[in-house]
Design a protein around this motif. Structure first.
Motif, PDB file in Angstrom:
ATOM      1  N   ASP A 131      27.644   7.382 -65.013  1.00 31.75           N
ATOM      2  CA  ASP A 131      28.057   5.969 -65.010  1.00 31.75           C
ATOM      3  C   ASP A 131      29.560   5.833 -64.785  1.00 31.75           C
ATOM      4  O   ASP A 131      30.020   4.808 -64.288  1.00 31.75           O
ATOM      5  CB  ASP A 131      27.673   5.311 -66.336  1.00 31.75           C
ATOM      6  N   MET A 132      30.314   6.876 -65.141  1.00 28.26           N
ATOM      7  CA  MET A 132      31.770   6.855 -64.994  1.00 28.26           C
ATOM      8  C   MET A 132      32.217   7.420 -63.643  1.00 28.26           C
ATOM      9  O   MET A 132      33.373   7.785 -63.466  1.00 28.26           O
ATOM     10  CB  MET A 132      32.404   7.660 -66.139  1.00 28.26           C
ATOM     11  N   THR A 133      31.324   7.466 -62.669  1.00 25.02           N
ATOM     12  CA  THR A 133      31.652   8.028 -61.354  1.00 25.02           C
ATOM     13  C   THR A 133      32.911   7.393 -60.776  1.00 25.02           C
ATOM     14  O   THR A 133      32.980   6.180 -60.601  1.00 25.02           O
ATOM     15  CB  THR A 133      30.482   7.814 -60.372  1.00 25.02           C
ATOM     16  N   PRO A 134      33.935   8.214 -60.441  1.00 24.54           N
ATOM     17  CA  PRO A 134      35.138   7.680 -59.797  1.00 24.54           C
ATOM     18  C   PRO A 134      35.041   7.802 -58.282  1.00 24.54           C
ATOM     19  O   PRO A 134      34.239   8.565 -57.757  1.00 24.54           O
ATOM     20  CB  PRO A 134      36.243   8.593 -60.344  1.00 24.54           C
ATOM     21  N   ASN A 135      35.881   7.035 -57.588  1.00 25.55           N
ATOM     22  CA  ASN A 135      35.929   7.133 -56.128  1.00 25.55           C
ATOM     23  C   ASN A 135      37.226   6.501 -55.635  1.00 25.55           C
ATOM     24  O   ASN A 135      37.940   5.828 -56.388  1.00 25.55           O
ATOM     25  CB  ASN A 135      34.730   6.421 -55.496  1.00 25.55           C
ATOM     26  N   TYR A 136      37.506   6.707 -54.362  1.00 32.74           N
ATOM     27  CA  TYR A 136      38.675   6.077 -53.747  1.00 32.74           C
ATOM     28  C   TYR A 136      38.425   4.566 -53.662  1.00 32.74           C
ATOM     29  O   TYR A 136      37.335   4.130 -53.286  1.00 32.74           O
ATOM     30  CB  TYR A 136      38.911   6.646 -52.348  1.00 32.74           C
ATOM     31  N   VAL A 137      39.442   3.800 -53.998  1.00 28.99           N
ATOM     32  CA  VAL A 137      39.261   2.345 -54.046  1.00 28.99           C
ATOM     33  C   VAL A 137      39.328   1.707 -52.667  1.00 28.99           C
ATOM     34  O   VAL A 137      38.864   0.582 -52.475  1.00 28.99           O
ATOM     35  CB  VAL A 137      40.301   1.697 -54.980  1.00 28.99           C
ATOM     36  N   ASP A 138      39.934   2.395 -51.670  1.00 31.58           N
ATOM     37  CA  ASP A 138      40.031   1.822 -50.328  1.00 31.58           C
ATOM     38  C   ASP A 138      40.185   2.947 -49.312  1.00 31.58           C
ATOM     39  O   ASP A 138      40.069   4.129 -49.648  1.00 31.58           O
ATOM     40  CB  ASP A 138      41.202   0.833 -50.227  1.00 31.58           C
ATOM     41  N   SER A 139      40.413   2.576 -48.081  1.00 31.47           N
ATOM     42  CA  SER A 139      40.539   3.541 -46.986  1.00 31.47           C
ATOM     43  C   SER A 139      41.978   3.736 -46.547  1.00 31.47           C
ATOM     44  O   SER A 139      42.253   4.050 -45.389  1.00 31.47           O
ATOM     45  CB  SER A 139      39.690   3.078 -45.785  1.00 31.47           C
ATOM     46  N   ASN A 140      42.893   3.562 -47.464  1.00 30.55           N
ATOM     47  CA  ASN A 140      44.309   3.768 -47.156  1.00 30.55           C
ATOM     48  C   ASN A 140      44.585   5.265 -47.047  1.00 30.55           C
ATOM     49  O   ASN A 140      44.399   6.003 -48.018  1.00 30.55           O
ATOM     50  CB  ASN A 140      45.167   3.147 -48.259  1.00 30.55           C
TER      51      ASN A 140
END
Length: 331
Positions: free
Chosen positions: A171-180
């Motif tokens: 549930d705490m899966t992180p990821n990049y917030v954008d394509s910068n």
């Protein structure tokens, strides 16, 4: 066919990118190709892609529980030389950065209709023992340290990256917030809206992801190929320390090799030295130190037995003879 090539050429010209250079600089695409060349990586990657892209109904775009399970299998069973290259590849353009962001199929595994509160999401994670353990590992290995060169505990990039990858599929899966491609920002899918009087704690928790210099430096260093530890690691075991020995008088410098020490003392000390026994508080070694220092009279070559008192000197016959001779000469 010709028209398609023209559109392709116009695309690269319009973006100002060289087709050959762009293909060579897309490290994320190279990482995906490398995964396809490995049977295990290709199999498990194809599995989670298929599961996470499978639409259940118009209202439910996928089965998130199964998608998370397939992602955990992929990152747990595939070596980091493949998974890390896909997660932390360096990018120079948005196309590459978007491929990196899409690695975990975020539309199913990461995003949702609304962002829950981060503290609520943390609470859900803590109810699962494995998620709770992975989150604790992340905080331990990726916490910002201002006493190291890399801002990571013990300058260990690999531990931080491993802890980050370990949270994917929960549930705490992180990821990049954008394509910068230039600014790296990662976060769980949550916000601090509605935190009330817990807003400060919520913001602090969220900054552990979004403004974490250790995590950011570790990702950038891996992508640039500079993730080499800057300082050697100490052994995990603790070195055995020699016991504290009371200071004893040193041996006299004029003590000759022919000095007759007790047989038991020579035997004990020789066996300790020749066998290379470790310094400890054993009875034999204690006796060696004690007897070598107490059986020698400082400042002389004489050796006495322990606990023996000084002997009274006997009258010398030579003294009597000398006195008699001097008296005779006087007469």
């Amino acid at each position: 066919m010709i028209l398609a090539n023209v559109f392709c050429l116009l695309f690269f010209l319009g973006t100002g990118a060289d087709p050959v250079a762009s293909a060579k600089s897309n490290h994320c695409l190279d990482a995906a190709k490398a995964c396809n060349l490995n049977d295990n990586c290709k199999k498990l990657r194809s599995s989670y892609i298929s599961i996470c892209n499978r639409e259940i109904s118009p209202a439910e775009r996928c089965n998130r529980r199964k998608c998370h399970k397939a992602l955990r299998q992929f990152f747990d069973r595939v070596p980091g030389e493949y998974t890390y290259r896909m997660l932390f590849c360096s990018c120079r353009d948005r196309a590459c950065a978007e491929r990196r962001r899409q690695t975990i199929l975020p539309s199913c595994s990461y995003e949702d209709k609304e962002k829950p509160n981060c503290l609520d999401l943390r609470g859900v994670c803590r109810t699962d023992h494995l998620c709770r353990s992975r989150l604790a590992d992340f905080h331990a290995n990726c916490r910002a340290s201002y006493q190291t060169l890399t801002s990571c505990p013990a300058d260990n990039y690999q531990a931080c990256l491993g802890s980050y990858a370990g949270m994917i599929g929960f549930d705490m899966t992180p990821n990049y917030v954008d394509s910068n491609p230039t600014g790296i920002v990662v976060s769980p899918w949550c916000s601090c809206r509605g935190s009330g009087n817990m807003e400060e704690e919520c913001e602090k928790f969220l900054r552990d992801f979004t403004e974490n210099p250790c995590l950011r430096n570790a990702i950038q260093a891996f992508g640039n190929g500079t993730d080499v530890n800057l300082s050697p690691k100490s052994p995990s075991f603790q070195a055995t320390q020699a016991p504290r020995v009371e200071k004893t008088p040193s041996l006299p410098d004029d003590l000759s090799d022919s000095t007759s020490l007790g047989t038991s003392v020579i035997t004990t000390c020789t066996s300790v030295q020749e066998q290379g026994l470790k310094p400890n508080n054993s009875k034999e070694l204690s006796m060696c130190f004690t007897e070598l220092t107490t059986n020698i009279i400082p400042g002389s070559n004489k050796v006495i037995k322990p606990n023996s008192g000084p002997r009274r000197a006997r009258p010398s016959a030579a003294l009597t003879a000398v006195s008699f001779l001097m008296l005779k000469l006087a007469l």
